[in-house]
Design a protein around this motif. Structure first.
Motif, short mmCIF file in Angstrom:
data_model
loop_
_atom_site.label_atom_id
_atom_site.label_comp_id
_atom_site.label_asym_id
_atom_site.label_seq_id
_atom_site.Cartn_x
_atom_site.Cartn_y
_atom_site.Cartn_z
N LEU C 220 -4.83 0.81 7.24
CA LEU C 220 -3.84 1.27 6.39
C LEU C 220 -3.61 0.33 5.15
CD1 LEU C 220 -1.19 3.15 6.67
CD2 LEU C 220 -0.15 1.40 7.90
N VAL C 221 -4.12 -0.89 5.30
CA VAL C 221 -3.56 -1.70 4.14
C VAL C 221 -4.57 -1.08 2.98
CG1 VAL C 221 -3.76 -3.88 3.14
CG2 VAL C 221 -2.90 -3.72 5.28
N GLY C 222 -5.92 -0.83 3.24
CA GLY C 222 -6.89 -0.34 2.57
C GLY C 222 -6.25 0.93 1.82
N PHE C 223 -5.78 1.67 2.48
CA PHE C 223 -5.22 2.99 2.06
C PHE C 223 -3.97 2.64 1.19
CE2 PHE C 223 -1.65 6.03 2.74
CZ PHE C 223 -2.09 7.09 2.13
N GLN C 224 -3.04 1.87 1.55
CA GLN C 224 -1.89 1.63 0.55
C GLN C 224 -2.39 1.11 -0.78
OE1 GLN C 224 0.45 -0.64 3.45
NE2 GLN C 224 1.59 1.24 4.12
N MET C 225 -3.59 0.17 -0.75
CA MET C 225 -3.96 -0.56 -1.92
C MET C 225 -4.47 0.70 -2.92
SD MET C 225 -5.70 -3.87 -0.73
CE MET C 225 -6.31 -4.36 -2.43
N ARG C 226 -4.91 1.76 -2.43
CA ARG C 226 -5.70 2.99 -3.08
C ARG C 226 -4.30 3.43 -3.77
NH1 ARG C 226 -8.49 7.65 -1.90
NH2 ARG C 226 -8.15 7.34 0.31
N VAL C 227 -3.48 3.71 -2.74
CA VAL C 227 -2.24 4.60 -3.59
C VAL C 227 -1.60 3.61 -4.55
CG1 VAL C 227 0.20 5.02 -3.06
CG2 VAL C 227 -1.58 5.59 -1.15
N ALA C 228 -1.74 2.23 -4.84
CA ALA C 228 -1.12 1.52 -5.61
C ALA C 228 -1.99 1.88 -6.77
CB ALA C 228 -1.12 -0.18 -5.12
N GLY C 229 -3.15 1.81 -6.53
CA GLY C 229 -4.00 2.08 -7.69
C GLY C 229 -4.02 3.53 -8.57
N LEU C 230 -3.96 4.53 -7.64
CA LEU C 230 -3.77 5.83 -7.95
C LEU C 230 -2.31 6.14 -8.64
CD1 LEU C 230 -5.68 7.74 -5.36
CD2 LEU C 230 -6.38 7.31 -7.88
N ALA C 231 -1.42 5.74 -8.12
CA ALA C 231 0.07 6.19 -8.41
C ALA C 231 1.01 5.15 -8.27
CB ALA C 231 0.45 7.59 -7.88
N PRO C 232 1.19 4.20 -8.98
CA PRO C 232 2.14 3.03 -8.95
C PRO C 232 3.46 3.38 -8.32
CG PRO C 232 0.93 2.70 -10.88
CD PRO C 232 0.53 4.01 -10.33
N ALA C 233 3.96 4.60 -8.96
CA ALA C 233 5.49 5.14 -8.41
C ALA C 233 5.40 5.46 -7.11
CB ALA C 233 5.73 6.19 -9.53
N ALA C 234 4.35 6.26 -6.77
CA ALA C 234 4.25 6.63 -5.35
C ALA C 234 4.16 5.39 -4.52
CB ALA C 234 2.91 7.60 -4.94
N ALA C 235 3.51 4.50 -4.82
CA ALA C 235 3.34 3.14 -3.85
C ALA C 235 4.83 2.46 -3.75
CB ALA C 235 2.38 2.27 -4.45
#
Lengths: 306, 195, 358
Positions: C220-235
């Motif tokens: 889950l953490v790996g997934f969340q880091m990818r979200v942070a990279g792709l779309a900071p606002a979504a993170a």
């Protein structure tokens, strides 16, 4: 007072490559493009200028070659990021890695070659004047040129319409596009100008400052130049001041080593890099100032169709 | 708001693409964005199968037109993506749901569907707060309406006891002491609907 | 006929997979032209560059030996890059790892304990993490650009190592060379394959690839880091902490690079000396991109990059070509990759109306 004059001359000499590289990058960044390839472009500029100077016997031909080589390399960056929409950070890193490799490859034949570098202006009678003579007339011609370049860039950015267009594009390429500015073309020119300046910075190191060719001879000055643009919060005056400040730091480490200070040379050599980190942290701390001054579109790709 | 979801709080943000959903991720992955607490992750590991099933169920329940759970968010039309996001939040059975501009830029059919979904949620006993500038929408779905103007919140009026004219007056700041013309700094007016 | 780029509605998976192969092919073409221009028979040069180094068992061992640190550094960097955390100082973190791990080996020089080697690896990982923690801290506390800070720290780490091997850690019986004592067997990674220099460090690298895959694809953490990279606002909307993302991205990269540093000091080098790596930390940036920031891609890309290193050495011996040609190929490869990546998000369309004056 003579010692003071001497130090001032040396400080300007040490700061000049940073002036060229950072001013060039400033213009590029003002248009909204972040080119992290300064180190690579400087190295390629350095090796090209040295090679041409060695072959032709005329260091000024070398300077021209350095400018051309830096601009040519930045053209690769421009095509990738502006026409092909590649990620600017990754492409800039690639440019630096490529430039390091290319310059090492080309430079192998020139490692222990000696050339006649560009000498300080020989206005002998004037430079001989007490104190003022040395400070005003004792520099390398490329040092004067860097000051002219500073004045030209400052005037261009804040006193001319094209300069205004450039800054507008850096703030909002969409709006600039909407009112009819050729965003991509102007960004191309800004990137090429930055590349030419980096090449000139490398040429200065190779044919005026040292003058010799050593693999990786820029020693991170390209990266320090990038940091300088941030320190200066994208203002030319501060770029100039920062460059000479770092020139002074570099000079101090050389002087301390030569003077046999009882500190290991490695600690002194670290100093410019540590200083860069510290100043970067202190300046960046004011996040609002960075946000207000940084070109708003910095690092973001622009495609007319969205 | 790391624990807000665990407390039963759902939120539909104003901005669909980029905030409510990651444009370049699949709908299954976008489900994980907020719904990972609902048995979609175990011991810190993602259960991709469960996430896909959740996404497929959302697509089916809310009639989302998408090329399956693996379609990337930005390939959906605005209305379909909004239905997916609203559906994703509703299917997590929140106790409170805040929806900001839930039908902004959404086609008529999808808008009606989203409003009906919010009403169904109200009927199921969930507190729903809709933030919107569309008065028609608020009068259609809200039980009580309050207004924020010049940084102040008005008292909530039951829908049956008010009308658009009164809400419009409130939006101009009439309830704020000193009236509309004494404002020193502009702040946009907006209305809140409480289901 | 004019062509223009048109945005695709969804990124093309096929283009993403093809792009590294296009880049390799284009780099080969440039190599062909370069060899020809230098007056070498290009086919012979290709043979010397890409086949000769791995014709022997020893050569295969060298290939894997050099791929190990590249893999380690690249998989660590990739987990950060996916989250838009631009750590480009792996070379410095590697050096710091070598200093910490190697320092332990010098401190317990006469030890025969089986625990020494594991302790060195842990020390190396911690050293790399500490070095990566500086840009992470300055970024999260002071908003300082991590690209510049992590890069500056490469120079600081290199000078630190130089300082140590010129001074306190210099071997007193080393004829005044700036080198430490050679490590004793208890501080050296055991050999893995006879008649080669390959050691168990390679297994550690493979384990890192596997762990990286689990982390990026399954956690889950790996997934969340990818979200942070792709779309900071979504993170931000999903409650994913930007600070935690930066710290994790930096520390993972630092730990991996630090272990790679110990692997060099306790492996092929066998001591501390001023230069511990031929630029693995920088080459790993290219490996991470060519490998599509995906652990399996990184596995393949690190083998390719390792072959480029070996090819450069082989070309130097056989063809009197400078080994610097390796760096040239590395940079070219990354350029072509970035260029062909354009087709992931765009496609080429013939413009119907020829632009006037264009």
């Amino acid at each position: 007072m003579d010692v003071f004059a001497e130090l001032l001359v040396l400080t300007l000499a040490a700061g000049t490559p940073l002036v060229y590289a950072a001013l060039g990058e400033l213009v590029t960044e003002k248009s909204g493009v972040l080119n992290l390839g300064v180190e690579g472009m400087m190295l390629v500029g350095a090796v090209a200028s040295f090679a041409v100077a060695a072959k032709s016997g005329n260091p000024w031909f070398g300077v021209a070659a350095g400018i051309g080589a830096g601009a040519a390399l930045s053209l690769v960056f421009a095509v990738l990021t502006l026409s092909l929409m590649a990620n600017q950070v990754a492409t800039g890193l690639a440019l630096s890695l490529f430039g390091i490799g290319l310059s090492a490859f080309v430079g192998l034949d020139y490692v222990s070659v000696v050339i006649e570098g560009i000498q300080p202006l020989g206005i002998a009678t004037l430079a001989g004047l007490p104190i003022v003579g040395k400070i005003v007339f004792g520099h390398n011609p490329l040092v004067y040129l860097s000051l002219l370049l500073f004045a030209a860039i400052h005037g261009f950015l804040y006193r001319t319409r094209p300069g205004l267009a450039l800054r507008a594009i850096g703030e909002s390429p969409q709006s600039a596009h909407a009112i009819g500015y050729p965003v991509v073309r102007i960004r191309y020119l800004a990137v090429l100008f930055g590349g030419a300046c980096s090449g000139l910075a490398g040429a200065y190191l190779a044919v005026a400052y040292t003058p010799l060719w050593v693999e990786g001879m820029t020693a991170g000055r390209g990266w320090i130049a990038l940091a300088l643009v941030v320190f200066a919060t994208w203002r030319p005056w501060r770029v100039l001041a920062g460059a000479y400040l770092f020139g002074g730091v570099t000079l101090a480490t050389f002087q301390a080593q030569a003077g046999g200070v009882a500190v290991p040379s490695q600690l002194l050599s670290m100093l410019p890099y540590v200083a860069t980190i510290v100043v970067l942290a202190v300046i960046s701390r004011d996040a609002t100032a960075i946000r207000l001054n940084a070109p708003a579109s910095l690092g973001r790709p622009f495609h007319p169709d969205g | 708001m790391p624990r807000s979801g665990a407390l039963g709080f759902g939120f539909v943000p104003e901005e669909r693409l980029g905030r409510g959903a990651v444009p370049d991720m699949s709908l299954a992955e976008n489900t994980l964005l907020t719904a990972h607490r609902h048995a979609l992750a175990r011991h810190g590991f993602v259960r991709h199968g469960a996430a896909r099933d959740f996404a497929l169920a959302t697509i089916a329940d809310f009639n989302v037109k998408a090329g399956g759970a693996q379609a990337v968010a930005r390939s959906l039309s605005g209305g379909n993506l909004q239905k997916f996001i609203v559906g994703r939040e509703i299917r997590q059975h929140p106790r409170v749901l805040v929806a900001a501009q839930p039908t902004w830029g959404v086609d008529v059919g999808a808008a009606a569907q989203i409003r009906q979904a919010l009403l169904d949620l109200r009927d199921a006993g969930v507190a729903v707060l809709v933030i919107s500038e569309e008065l028609d929408e608020l009068f259609e779905i809200c039980d009580r309406i309050a207004v924020i103007a010049q940084g102040r919140l008005s008292e909530a009026r039951p829908r049956a006891d008010t009308h658009a004219g009164e809400i419009g007056l409130l939006m101009s700041g009439s309830f704020v002491a000193g009236g509309a013309h004494s404002e020193r700094h502009f702040s946009p007016a907006g209305a809140l609907g409480l289901d | 006929m004019r062509y223009r780029l048109e945005p695709r509605p969804a990124p093309s998976r096929a283009a993403g997979w093809l792009s590294p192969f296009i880049a390799v092919a284009a780099t080969m073409l440039i190599g062909f032209a370069l060899f020809t221009a230098l007056g070498k028979d290009p086919w012979q040069a290709f043979h010397v560059f890409f086949v000769k180094p791995v014709e022997t068992r020893y050569g295969v061992g060298e290939l894997l030996l050099k791929a190990g640190p590249l893999m380690l550094c690249a998989v660590g960097l990739a987990s950060g890059y996916r989250a838009n955390v631009w750590n480009i100082g792996a070379e410095g973190q590697l050096t710091m790892g070598a200093i910490c791990g190697g320092g332990l080996a010098l401190l317990f020089h006469d030890s025969t304990s089986l625990l020494l080697l594991p302790a060195m690896i842990v020390a190396g990982a911690l050293g790399g993490m500490a070095w990566a923690a500086i840009p992470a801290l300055l970024r999260t506390r002071f908003n300082a650009n991590e690209i510049l800070v992590s890069l500056m720290l490469v120079y600081v780490a290199t000078y630190t190592l130089s300082l140590l091997v010129h001074g306190p850690w210099r071997d007193p019986e080393g004829f005044n060379f700036p080198q430490s004592k050679m490590f004793e067997p208890a501080a050296l990674l055991p050999n893995l394959l006879e008649e080669t220099r390959l050691n168990v460090g390679f297994l550690i690298a493979l384990a890192a690839i596997a762990a990286g895959w689990v982390f990026m694809a399954k956690s889950l953490v790996g997934f969340q880091m990818r979200v942070a990279g792709l779309a900071p606002a979504a993170a931000n909307y999903a409650g994913i902490s930007a600070t935690r993302t930066i710290w994790l991205g930096m520390l993972i990269g630092g730990a991996c690079a630090g272990v790679a540093g110990v692997g060099e000091a306790a492996g092929p080098v066998g001591q501390l000396q001023p230069s511990i790596s031929p630029g693995y930390g920088f080459a790993a940036i290219i490996v991470a991109f060519v490998g599509r920031l995906h652990p399996l891609g990184i596995l393949c890309a690190s083998l390719l990059m390792s072959l480029l290193y070996l090819g450069g050495e082989s070309a130097q011996m056989e063809l009197a070509l400078p080994s610097a040609v390796t760096g040239l190929f590395q940079g070219t490869l990354l350029f072509f990759l970035l260029a062909s990546d354009v087709f992931i998000n765009f496609r080429l369309r013939a413009a119907r109306v020829p632009a006037a004056g264009g």
